[in-house]
Each structure stands twice: as C-alpha cells, then as structure tokens.
Design an enzyme around this catalytic site. Structure first.
Site, short mmCIF file in Angstrom:
data_model
loop_
_atom_site.label_atom_id
_atom_site.label_comp_id
_atom_site.label_asym_id
_atom_site.label_seq_id
_atom_site.Cartn_x
_atom_site.Cartn_y
_atom_site.Cartn_z
N PRO A 115 40.41 46.75 43.11
CA PRO A 115 39.29 45.81 43.27
C PRO A 115 37.90 46.43 43.19
CG PRO A 115 40.40 46.19 45.38
CD PRO A 115 41.18 46.95 44.35
N GLY A 154 40.20 45.53 35.65
CA GLY A 154 39.96 45.32 37.08
C GLY A 154 41.22 44.84 37.79
N GLY A 155 41.38 45.23 39.04
CA GLY A 155 42.50 44.75 39.85
C GLY A 155 43.83 45.18 39.27
N ASP A 156 44.69 44.21 39.04
CA ASP A 156 45.99 44.46 38.43
C ASP A 156 46.02 43.75 37.08
OD1 ASP A 156 48.99 45.23 38.94
OD2 ASP A 156 48.95 43.26 38.00
N MET A 207 61.90 38.73 48.80
CA MET A 207 63.07 38.69 49.70
C MET A 207 64.16 37.79 49.11
SD MET A 207 61.03 38.50 53.31
CE MET A 207 59.79 37.33 52.81
N GLY A 223 61.98 47.81 41.74
CA GLY A 223 60.88 47.89 40.77
C GLY A 223 60.02 49.13 40.96
N LYS A 266 33.98 41.67 28.40
CA LYS A 266 33.95 40.49 27.51
C LYS A 266 32.57 39.81 27.50
CE LYS A 266 38.42 39.99 26.18
NZ LYS A 266 39.35 40.45 27.19
N ASP A 277 36.66 47.64 31.32
CA ASP A 277 36.11 46.30 31.48
C ASP A 277 34.97 46.27 32.47
OD1 ASP A 277 37.78 45.10 29.73
OD2 ASP A 277 39.13 44.25 31.22
N1 SAH Z 1 43.07 41.27 37.38
C1 SAH Z 1 42.15 41.00 38.48
C2 SAH Z 1 41.63 39.60 38.48
C3 SAH Z 1 40.83 39.24 37.25
S1 SAH Z 1 40.03 37.68 37.41
C4 SAH Z 1 42.85 41.34 39.79
O1 SAH Z 1 44.05 41.56 39.82
O2 SAH Z 1 42.14 41.41 40.79
C5 SAH Z 1 38.51 38.17 38.12
C6 SAH Z 1 38.34 37.62 39.53
O3 SAH Z 1 38.99 38.45 40.50
C7 SAH Z 1 36.91 37.59 39.99
O4 SAH Z 1 36.20 36.49 39.47
C8 SAH Z 1 37.09 37.48 41.49
O5 SAH Z 1 37.45 36.17 41.86
C9 SAH Z 1 38.29 38.36 41.73
N2 SAH Z 1 37.87 39.72 42.15
C10 SAH Z 1 38.08 40.87 41.49
N3 SAH Z 1 37.57 41.93 42.18
C11 SAH Z 1 37.05 41.41 43.30
C12 SAH Z 1 36.39 41.98 44.42
N4 SAH Z 1 36.17 43.30 44.50
N5 SAH Z 1 35.98 41.14 45.42
C13 SAH Z 1 36.20 39.83 45.34
N6 SAH Z 1 36.82 39.23 44.31
C14 SAH Z 1 37.24 40.01 43.31
#
Ligand code: SAH
Length: 238
Positions: A12, A88-90, A164, A193, A58, A35
């Site tokens: 995040p 970002g994120g996953d 589960m 996994g 993008k 990204d």
């Molecule tokens: N693949 C990403 C999500 C992509 S969509 C994941 O798994 O997190 C992008 C959205 O994720 C953002 O608009 C927001 O709603 C959320 N997001 C990502 N990082 C964040 C953060 N640090 N704090 C709050 N929301 C976040």
C-alpha cells in the site's frame, strides 16, 4: 539469458510493506516499470537503485498506455532483460492483471506474478480495523467505486474467495448452488498456496458438489469465471 517479466505487488505504500521477494527482485531486475500507485517513498527507493526505472502510470490514458507498457515489456524481454512490472498493493486486485497476462501469454513471454500486501487488508490493518468479526462482519466484499451504483449486479458478477474451505469444499459447493450459483461456475481450490508443494485443483461447483472430496489444509476456493486464467498445465482438473 532468456528475459522474463515479474509482475510484482508493491503493497500500500510504506516501503517496509514490500515483501522480501519484491525487494530481492527490485535489486535483481534490469528494468523496472512502475505505476503511480506504488507511492512516493517506493518510487524514491526504485530510483535510488540506479536501474532503468520507467514511470508508466496510467493517468487517465488507459488503453494507449497499456499498449505502451506491453510493448516495453516485450522489447526488454527480447533483449534478454529481467523486467519488473511494479504495481500498487496486490496485482490481482483491480490491477488490470488480466490485460498483461493475456498479452504475455499471447506473446509467449515467460512471467511470474508476485503478490503484495493489498490495500484491501493492509490499509484497514494500519487503522487497526479487523475486517472480519463473528458478529459485525461475516466476510469481506471488495468492489470498485464505479460499481456501487448496481451493488446486487456487482455481487452476482464478483469473484468469491472462500477461506477455511478445504475440508468442506463439496458441501460449500452444494450450498452455493442452493443459493443461486450456476452448476457450471468455475472453481479453483488452492492448497498450500505459495509453498513449494502448492497444488491447484480446477473444477466446477456442479462437479465438486457431487464428490466427497476434501483438500489438505490450508486451502481456499476461488469461485468465478476468472478461474479460466489458471495455467492448465499447472493444475489438476477434477
Ligand atoms: N491493487 C491495489 C488496488 C488498486 S485500485 C491493491 O491491491 O491495493 C486503487 C485503489 O486502492 C485506490 O483508489 C484506493 O482506494 C486503494 N488504495 C491503494 N493504496 C492505498 C492506500 N495506501 N491508502 C488507502 N487506499 C489505498
């Protein structure tokens, strides 16, 4: 050396929430395509590694940009480079992963997908909010902001992940069918996994409901048409 693409989740935003694998691959990669959502601090880290790091956010230029990203991945892989595609994120959660997977498969480019801490669970954790609770939250629903207008329809077309579920996968399948899921709905049961002996079983709710099969723990079920992306040679059809 053969080039390869690593689609990697960056978490995040806090660089300390990068996985060890993401960090290792960042150090090993020849090229990093990142990204906007990876956040400033991770961007700084990426730039400090002294590699070719290309910003491919993008910024509203969805389709065109994706073509550019695809072409860059292909070009660098053809040069024999290790390409790290940092998201970002996953990458599985609203990360347009399908688009890149389809392109890479169509072009026979070897790739791996490395999970990251999703904002789905990572951000609530940072705010000390449990997402499940026996009384206040029986499961988690994750949808995109654009879909809220048609909530019911969105739920019907969403991927369901059942935790589960290894021991009772057949019973769960019967219950889902009773609740309105179609028998031909695709299911993947993923056992152990990410571990070396990970196994992926692919079936349909109908078939699974008629077997009395249980899976080794820990296991989870992925229910929905996204299961068609699974690599057939890597899984057992039941
Ligand atoms: N693949 C990403 C999500 C992509 S969509 C994941 O798994 O997190 C992008 C959205 O994720 C953002 O608009 C927001 O709603 C959320 N997001 C990502 N990082 C964040 C953060 N640090 N704090 C709050 N929301 C976040």
């Amino acid at each position: 050396m053969e080039g390869k693409v690593y689609i990697v989740g960056a978490g995040p935003g806090d660089p300390e929430l990068l996985t060890l694998k993401a960090y290792r691959l960042l150090k090993e990669a020849d090229v990093i395509l990142y990204d906007r959502l990876v956040g400033e601090e991770i961007t700084k880290l990426v730039q400090s590694l002294g590699k070719t790091a290309i910003y491919v956010g993008k910024d509203g230029k969805g389709k065109e940009r994706q073509i550019e990203i695809n072409n860059l991945m292909k070009k660098f892989v053809e040069e024999g480079k290790k390409v790290l595609r940092l998201k970002g994120g996953d990458p599985t959660v609203f990360g347009r992963l399908w688009e890149e997977i389809e392109f890479l498969k169509a072009n026979k480019i070897p790739f791996e997908v490395i999970p990251g801490v999703s904002s789905v669970n990572g951000v609530p954790a940072c705010a000390k909010i449990p997402l499940t609770h026996p009384k206040y939250g029986r499961g988690i629903v994750v949808i995109g902001g654009k879909e809220v207008g048609d909530y019911e329809e969105t739920l019907r077309n969403s991927t369901l992940v059942v935790l589960m579920s290894g021991i009772s996968a057949s019973e769960i399948s019967r219950n889902l069918i009773k609740s309105g899921f179609k028998e031909e709905t695709k299911v993947a049961v993923i056992q152990r996994g990410s571990l070396k002996d990970q196994k992926v079983f692919v079936s349909t709710l109908g078939k699974l409901s008629s077997l009395e099969k249980s899976f080794e723990s820990p296991a989870l079920m992925v229910v929905g048409d996204v299961v068609h992306f699974v690599e057939k040679y890597n899984c057992l059809e039941i």
